[in-house]
Each structure stands twice: as structure tokens, then as C-alpha cells.
Scaffold this motif. Structure first.
Motif, short mmCIF file in Angstrom:
data_model
loop_
_atom_site.label_atom_id
_atom_site.label_comp_id
_atom_site.label_asym_id
_atom_site.label_seq_id
_atom_site.Cartn_x
_atom_site.Cartn_y
_atom_site.Cartn_z
N ILE A 14 0.84 -1.20 0.00
CA ILE A 14 0.00 0.00 0.00
C ILE A 14 0.87 1.25 0.00
CG2 ILE A 14 -1.72 1.33 1.29
CD1 ILE A 14 -2.81 -1.33 2.34
N ILE A 15 0.66 2.09 -0.99
CA ILE A 15 1.30 3.41 -1.00
C ILE A 15 0.30 4.40 -0.43
CG2 ILE A 15 2.07 5.32 -2.47
CD1 ILE A 15 3.41 3.31 -4.26
N LEU A 16 0.72 5.11 0.60
CA LEU A 16 -0.12 6.10 1.24
C LEU A 16 0.43 7.48 0.90
CD1 LEU A 16 -2.47 6.77 3.11
CD2 LEU A 16 -0.96 6.39 5.07
N ASP A 89 -0.09 -2.43 -4.68
CA ASP A 89 -1.36 -3.11 -4.91
C ASP A 89 -2.50 -2.09 -4.95
OD1 ASP A 89 -0.46 -5.82 -4.99
OD2 ASP A 89 -0.16 -5.72 -2.82
N ILE A 90 -2.33 -1.01 -4.20
CA ILE A 90 -3.30 0.07 -4.20
C ILE A 90 -2.60 1.35 -3.74
CG2 ILE A 90 -4.11 -0.29 -1.82
CD1 ILE A 90 -6.97 0.38 -2.86
N ILE A 91 -3.06 2.49 -4.24
CA ILE A 91 -2.53 3.79 -3.82
C ILE A 91 -3.67 4.56 -3.16
CG2 ILE A 91 -1.51 5.97 -4.60
CD1 ILE A 91 -0.43 4.41 -7.04
N THR A 123 -5.12 0.32 -8.44
CA THR A 123 -6.29 1.10 -8.06
C THR A 123 -5.84 2.32 -7.25
OG1 THR A 123 -7.70 -0.85 -8.00
CG2 THR A 123 -8.45 1.07 -6.75
N ILE A 124 -6.45 3.47 -7.54
CA ILE A 124 -6.13 4.69 -6.79
C ILE A 124 -7.39 5.16 -6.05
CG2 ILE A 124 -5.35 7.09 -6.92
CD1 ILE A 124 -3.83 6.35 -9.45
N ALA A 125 -7.28 5.27 -4.73
CA ALA A 125 -8.40 5.73 -3.90
C ALA A 125 -8.07 7.12 -3.37
CB ALA A 125 -8.65 4.76 -2.75
N ILE A 153 -11.32 5.72 -7.21
CA ILE A 153 -12.31 5.52 -6.15
C ILE A 153 -12.28 6.74 -5.23
CG2 ILE A 153 -12.95 4.12 -4.15
CD1 ILE A 153 -11.73 1.72 -5.69
N ILE A 154 -13.45 7.31 -4.98
CA ILE A 154 -13.55 8.48 -4.11
C ILE A 154 -14.17 8.05 -2.78
CG2 ILE A 154 -14.31 10.88 -3.92
CD1 ILE A 154 -12.55 10.30 -6.38
#
Length: 412
Positions: A14-16, A89-91, A123-125, A153-154
């Protein structure tokens, strides 16, 4: 099921991305929760973020070096944004400011965080946080709308008291809500385990001569999304596709065909082994009676081409006397959607039909979004407009429910 969900973040990359907002004070708690779930967290800070929270705090809690420089000459590889883009895997951008949101919408990559986002397939949230007037500004709303269309994704925001003293929409959602989102995002049901599914997808091309054909605009995206989702949920998937430029989903057996007769042969080669048949392909109803061996020359103002009817693949499957699978069809209609789809359901003896409206002004082919009406003998269910990946999951929820119900009924 709940036990499975507890472990969905284990070893996830996870990139935060932390932007410059007062809500950055919530980030240490988010990092703590992520690490407690077994996630591996890399923190990327914008220049403004350092005004609200220190690198030392986030580095201590995350256990990893904080990243905030696009080109780091202290490392051997200065192109670290590409490595990170592939690693994730997700940002998650939290808090995400109006400034960063605007950059993402415009494709501006002038810092490490926006560059990673532009270079990543993950995926970018986005977790927005800002003053309520800034949130409701037409520019911000337009930016968020555009990013949603691009499958960002918002998450949020929430209503509450803001740092400026105003009360309204714009507060960052709680870390627990973000964790719940991630649990659901990475959780994959295995309700199709031991089920064999055959899916047809894409267009078919019927040759006129060596360089011309009769075809349609189908991109195959819906069929490929269904195949990918079904495989992840445990199904053994055979995907028979016409000419498309799409990557084969993982663990899916892909069979390429060109025309209707090719598809017919490939379908019936193994259809008796299948539990479910989903016909999402846009198959040509007719083919030229004769295919010219040479290029057809432009001679007269009018040219007559005789067409003959192609075999009806889905009807041939639904009318099987032995080893008949559960049959799902698609209907792309320009008018009287439900009426025409229901007629097709009955005439072709289908178990379920998925209908959508197409027109010159509402293009479904080659689009990432769609909505569906599902019709069977019990009535109609609507799946609202969403991206085809999300829609495929909702469709499979409906199919597995009906399939299991039908199988239970037939066992008696």
C-alpha cells in the motif's frame, strides 16, 4: 467469511500519499491500523504535507523511509517512481487536497506522488479533505466526476466541523472507514469454486474479401471483465473471443476466433463440460454468401452483396438435450429494451438475459461503463450504471444466486 476478511490486507503493498491538509493528523492512526492488519506501507509526502506532520513521525510508525523526492541521488536507481508504481497493490491519497485532485485530473506529474499515480496500473483511492466551499466548487466537483469516470475511487468526505470553524462537507473520513473499504476491496468471494464457465466475448468479423469484413464496435470489455471476476471467484473459465486488443485475464483459458462459424465450433467442442454459458459476444447475424478471393474493385455506384444467416450459437446451446448449462444471454437494444429482451429470453429459451440500451448518443460498445436490466421468468432486476469491472461482480452475484437456486430445484 468474516475470518477471511480479517486477513485481506496481509502482505498487501500500500502506497499512502499524504497531502498538505490539517487532517494529516489522522494518518498515524491509519498507518497503525494498516500495519496491524499485516499490510506493508510506503509513505509518499508532498512538500505541503511536511507543514502539517513530520517525516520522523510517519517514518517511525510505518517502519519505512519516507519518500518525497522525485529524483533521489542517494540511491542507485533514481527512477524510483516507476518501481513504486509497479510495487503498489493500491494507492491511497489521504488526505487528498483540492490541489492534488486537480493535478490528477489534468495528468500533471510534478512531484513524486502525482508521478507515481500517473505511472501505476494499481487502483487509486482518493480521500478528499478541504473546506466545504472548496469541495462544492464547480472545478472540484468536475475534477472528482472526471476521476470517477477514469475508475478512481472516491472515499468521502464526511460532514463535520472544519479547521476554519465552518461546519459542512469536506472532512476526511475516519481511518476505520478506510480500513473497511480496503477489507472489502481485497476480499474476493470463492462462490464459483468447482464451477466451469464458458464466456463468449467481443465482435465477430465476416470477410467480404481479403481486406474487408462485416463487423461491429464491440470491444469485448464486458466479457473480459466477467471472465476476470469469475476466475478470481474460483471458477474455471474458458473465454472464446473475437478480434479484440485486450489482455487475457489471469487463470483464464483464452480461445481466439474470427467469425461466427469459428465461434460456433469452439463453443460446441467443450460446451457439454460447462456449468454456465454466458454469451456476451456481439455475433454477426449474417455473413456474405460468397467471399471474394480478390479485392472487390470500386466500379459502380451501387454494389449488391448477398448475405446468409449465421447459426444462432446461444439458441443451439439452450436447446441442448443433454448436459445443458445454465444459459445467460445479452441483448443490446436501441428501443423497447425490456420488451425486446424478454421476447429474446422466451424465443431462445434462455435462463437469464442481460439487456442494455445502445444508441448513437449513448455508446456502450468500447466504453468502460454500462448498466443492465436482468430479466428471467421471475421478473426484472436493474443493475445501475457503473464501471464494467464492478458491474461484472454484481452480475456474477445475480448469476450464482439463480444458478444455485435452479440447480437445487432440478435436484428435486
Amino acid at each position: 467469511m468474516n475470518q477471511e476478511k480479517k486477513n485481506t490486507l496481509l502482505n498487501k503493498h500500500i502506497i499512502l500519499g499524504v497531502c498538505g491538509g490539517i487532517s494529516a493528523y489522522k494518518i498515524p492512526e491509519l498507518i497503525r491500523l494498516l500495519r496491524n492488519k499485516g499490510a506493508i506501507v510506503r509513505i509518499v509526502m508532498t512538500k505541503s504535507a511536511k507543514k502539517f506532520i513530520t517525516k520522523l513521525t510517519l517514518q517511525t510508525i510505518s517502519g519505512n523511509t519516507i519518500l518525497n523526492t522525485l529524483f533521489d541521488i542517494s540511491t542507485k536507481n533514481t527512477i524510483n517512481h516507476i518501481e513504486l508504481a509497479k510495487w503498489a497493490d493500491i494507492i491511497i491519497l489521504a488526505p487528498a487536497t483540492a490541489n492534488t485532485i486537480a493535478k490528477l485530473r489534468a495528468g500533471i506529474a510534478n512531484n513524486l506522488l502525482t508521478t507515481i499515480c500517473l505511472a501505476s496500473k494499481a487502483t487509486i483511492a482518493i480521500v478528499p479533505t478541504m473546506n466545504n466551499q472548496m469541495y462544492y466548487a464547480k472545478a472540484t466537483q468536475d475534477n472528482l466526476k472526471k476521476l470517477k469516470q477514469r475508475e478512481f475511487i472516491i472515499l468521502g468526505p464526511d460532514i463535520g466541523k472544519q479547521a476554519c470553524g465552518d461546519i459542512g462537507m469536506g472532512c476526511m473520513i475516519s481511518p476505520l472507514k478506510i480500513i473497511n473499504f480496503l477489507n472489502n476491496h481485497f476480499y474476493i468471494k470463492k462462490d464459483f469454486k468447482n464451477i466451469k464457465i464458458m464466456i463468449t466475448s467481443g465482435p465477430t468479423y465476416e470477410n467480404l474479401d481479403p481486406i474487408r469484413f462485416i463487423g461491429n464496435y464491440s470491444s469485448g470489455k464486458m466479457g473480459f471483465a466477467i471472465a476476470d471476476s469469475a476466475s478470481k471467484r474460483g471458477a474455471k473459465v474458458t473465454l472464446i473471443t473475437g478480434p479484440v486488443n485486450l489482455k487475457t485475464p489471469k487463470n483464464v483459458t483464452r480461445i481466439n476466433v474470427v467469425n461466427c462459424l469459428d465461434m460456433y465450433k469452439k463453443v460446441h467442442k467443450t460446451i457439454s463440460e460447462q456449468n454456465i454459458f454466458i454469451s456476451s459476444a456481439a455475433i454477426s447475424d449474417y455473413r456474405p454468401e460468397k467471399i471474394s478471393k480478390h479485392k472487390i474493385k470500386k466500379e459502380k455506384n451501387k454494389k449488391t452483396i448477398f448475405l446468409i444467416k449465421n447459426p444462432d450459437i446461444i439458441s443451439s446451446v439452450s436447446n441442448l438435450k443433454q448436459n445443458r448449462p445454465y444459459v445467460v444471454g445479452f441483448a443490446a437494444e436501441t428501443q423497447n429494451i425490456k420488451k425486446n429482451a424478454y421476447q429474446k429470453l422466451q424465443e431462445k429459451k434462455l435462463d437469464l438475459i442481460c439487456a442494455n440500451k445502445i444508441s448513437i448518443y449513448n455508446k456502450i460498445f468500447n466504453n468502460n461503463f454500462n448498466s443492465l436490466f436482468l430479466l428471467d421468468s421471475n421478473g426484472c432486476t436493474k443493475l445501475p450504471r457503473s464501471n464494467k469491472i464492478e458491474l461484472s461482480q454484481k452480475l456474477l452475484d445475480e448469476i450464482i444466486y439463480r444458478y444455485e437456486k435452479n440447480r437445487f430445484k432440478n435436484s428435486w
